[in-house]
Design a protein around this motif. Sequence first.
Motif, mmCIF file in Angstrom:
data_model
loop_
_atom_site.group_PDB
_atom_site.id
_atom_site.type_symbol
_atom_site.label_atom_id
_atom_site.label_comp_id
_atom_site.label_asym_id
_atom_site.label_seq_id
_atom_site.Cartn_x
_atom_site.Cartn_y
_atom_site.Cartn_z
ATOM 1 N N GLU A 22 4.003 22.755 28.644
ATOM 2 C CA GLU A 22 5.020 21.764 28.990
ATOM 3 C C GLU A 22 5.998 21.560 27.842
ATOM 4 O O GLU A 22 5.603 21.535 26.673
ATOM 5 C CB GLU A 22 4.349 20.436 29.361
ATOM 6 C CG GLU A 22 3.387 20.559 30.538
ATOM 7 C CD GLU A 22 2.697 19.246 30.853
ATOM 8 O OE1 GLU A 22 3.073 18.226 30.247
ATOM 9 O OE2 GLU A 22 1.796 19.246 31.705
ATOM 10 N N HIS A 23 7.295 21.398 28.217
ATOM 11 C CA HIS A 23 8.367 21.230 27.231
ATOM 12 C C HIS A 23 9.316 20.135 27.684
ATOM 13 O O HIS A 23 9.220 19.615 28.806
ATOM 14 C CB HIS A 23 9.146 22.553 27.068
ATOM 15 C CG HIS A 23 8.291 23.703 26.658
ATOM 16 N ND1 HIS A 23 8.013 24.009 25.351
ATOM 17 C CD2 HIS A 23 7.640 24.646 27.416
ATOM 18 C CE1 HIS A 23 7.245 25.079 25.292
ATOM 19 N NE2 HIS A 23 7.002 25.477 26.528
ATOM 20 N N CYS A 24 10.261 19.786 26.806
ATOM 21 C CA CYS A 24 11.322 18.845 27.166
ATOM 22 C C CYS A 24 12.265 19.496 28.176
ATOM 23 O O CYS A 24 12.429 20.723 28.193
ATOM 24 C CB CYS A 24 12.127 18.445 25.924
ATOM 25 S SG CYS A 24 11.176 17.690 24.597
ATOM 26 N N ASP A 25 12.910 18.669 29.001
ATOM 27 C CA ASP A 25 13.944 19.225 29.862
ATOM 28 C C ASP A 25 15.263 19.289 29.076
ATOM 29 O O ASP A 25 15.303 18.999 27.879
ATOM 30 C CB ASP A 25 14.080 18.413 31.154
ATOM 31 C CG ASP A 25 14.515 16.974 30.925
ATOM 32 O OD1 ASP A 25 15.021 16.665 29.817
ATOM 33 O OD2 ASP A 25 14.357 16.145 31.836
ATOM 34 N N ARG B 37 6.129 18.419 23.979
ATOM 35 C CA ARG B 37 7.227 17.444 24.069
ATOM 36 C C ARG B 37 7.313 16.553 22.830
ATOM 37 O O ARG B 37 8.409 16.278 22.338
ATOM 38 C CB ARG B 37 7.061 16.589 25.330
ATOM 39 C CG ARG B 37 7.205 17.376 26.624
ATOM 40 C CD ARG B 37 7.226 16.451 27.827
ATOM 41 N NE ARG B 37 7.287 17.212 29.056
ATOM 42 C CZ ARG B 37 6.312 17.281 29.963
ATOM 43 N NH1 ARG B 37 5.187 16.626 29.754
ATOM 44 N NH2 ARG B 37 6.440 17.994 31.054
ATOM 45 N N THR C 172 1.172 21.004 25.389
ATOM 46 C CA THR C 172 2.332 20.176 25.687
ATOM 47 C C THR C 172 3.078 19.921 24.386
ATOM 48 O O THR C 172 2.552 19.270 23.484
ATOM 49 C CB THR C 172 1.917 18.840 26.323
ATOM 50 O OG1 THR C 172 1.226 19.106 27.544
ATOM 51 C CG2 THR C 172 3.133 17.978 26.610
ATOM 52 N N LYS D 74 11.348 14.656 30.665
ATOM 53 C CA LYS D 74 10.582 15.767 31.241
ATOM 54 C C LYS D 74 10.825 15.894 32.746
ATOM 55 O O LYS D 74 10.040 16.507 33.459
ATOM 56 C CB LYS D 74 9.093 15.524 31.014
ATOM 57 C CG LYS D 74 8.622 14.198 31.594
ATOM 58 C CD LYS D 74 7.130 14.032 31.503
ATOM 59 C CE LYS D 74 6.723 12.758 32.218
ATOM 60 N NZ LYS D 74 5.264 12.581 32.239
ATOM 61 N N THR E 3 10.833 22.752 32.443
ATOM 62 C CA THR E 3 9.856 22.036 31.623
ATOM 63 C C THR E 3 8.510 22.754 31.531
ATOM 64 O O THR E 3 7.706 22.429 30.665
ATOM 65 C CB THR E 3 9.627 20.621 32.166
ATOM 66 O OG1 THR E 3 9.169 20.716 33.531
ATOM 67 C CG2 THR E 3 10.917 19.819 32.130
ATOM 68 N N HIS F 227 16.093 17.765 25.298
ATOM 69 C CA HIS F 227 16.490 18.513 24.101
ATOM 70 C C HIS F 227 17.772 17.929 23.494
ATOM 71 O O HIS F 227 17.948 17.933 22.265
ATOM 72 C CB HIS F 227 16.697 19.988 24.444
ATOM 73 C CG HIS F 227 15.406 20.756 24.557
ATOM 74 N ND1 HIS F 227 14.597 21.001 23.476
ATOM 75 C CD2 HIS F 227 14.801 21.332 25.631
ATOM 76 C CE1 HIS F 227 13.541 21.707 23.860
ATOM 77 N NE2 HIS F 227 13.638 21.905 25.175
#
Length: 384
Positions: free
Chosen positions: A159-162, A202, A200, A147, A152, A166
């Motif tokens: 919020e997400h994975c970078d 992730r 979030t 992250k 992100t 991925h």
Amino acid sequence: MMCATTKSYQHDHVSMDDDEDEGQGKSVDHPPSRKRHHCRRYSGAVVVFFLFVVLALAFFVHYIQRQDVPDGAVTKQNKELDDDHFQNTDDDSVFYDYEPEVEDEKALTLDNDGALNLEKLSQATHKAGNVTTGCETTILLMRHCEKNGDGTIDEDGNEHCDYVGHERANWLPSLFGSNARWPTPSYLYALSPIRESHSTYREVETLQPLSVTLGLPIRADYGTNNGIIHDLFHVMSSGQACSKLIVVNWRHHMIPNLARKLGCKTCPMEYPEDTFDQVWELKFVWDVAHTDVYRYSISHGESPPPATRLRRKLKKKKAGTKKPMKKVKSKKAYDGIQWSVYAYVTFQYFDPLHVSGSVGDYLTVPRPNGNHSSAAPNWLHNNF
């Protein structure tokens, strides 16, 4: 000063009395002596009270100083809470009859409760009667994707994975399968994306490619450790998880607490903050003492196990004594067949460059004009 004056007065007064009564042989009661005794007791009480007041003030000042944090100051703990902490806490009433204490997910003070959880799981398993000797269930505890890069946070604040995260997520399916490193999982769990002010994703995003590859749904209904433990223990006690692999994708600082509550006493006390690669394997085995592996190793050993030696010693002692042996009451509520937990810490060994090269990120394709360009990556062939 008062006690000193009294003492002087007492000395003079007693001297006179002694002169007057010298020949009479009478014992004289000395009131000034009693006054001096009371004076000393009063002085001691005043000193003790003064020390108590000083200590109370010192503790109060220390407490105020700890609570009075400047507005612009951000401690390391506060930064961790803001950065990677799920606000909800566990409700221990899931497994216990007493009133639960609300606790921080990061606090690792549940070693004894973890043993109690395992005992209750064993009791429920024995009661269900669906699990046979040697049943194995392994739970993989993994951290969510990276992250630290750009992209992100979306426009809604979720919020997400970078990018590298991925890549890791798309690479994970290569680790599972009949000819892969780990067996094909039967259950996928991810921390609930629902937060108090945002979402979030992730944990869910980390398992999404694996879910698509296997056609296996992700169970993301739990935002606390006790929630997922209740589900895991139900699956295990019913016999549905025998010879099955369960993958759990969680937040790193919640993983040690989760492992402890699952009954793992040998698991580490913390998950490293600077890595996303570490994996904890928790192997649960039912009725270890009667498994083929254990019995074979004992039969080929030089001596019986300690438990067998203890039973033989007790029998000999009982036969050679006239006094009946006292029965020792066990403190455990359940003394039947138990689950045993074995922990092992390993790594995914994710290498971003190796993965990118395997899918064609660095594959050059010739063009008619002599120039070269990179081909689009092919994540579908899983040739890692």
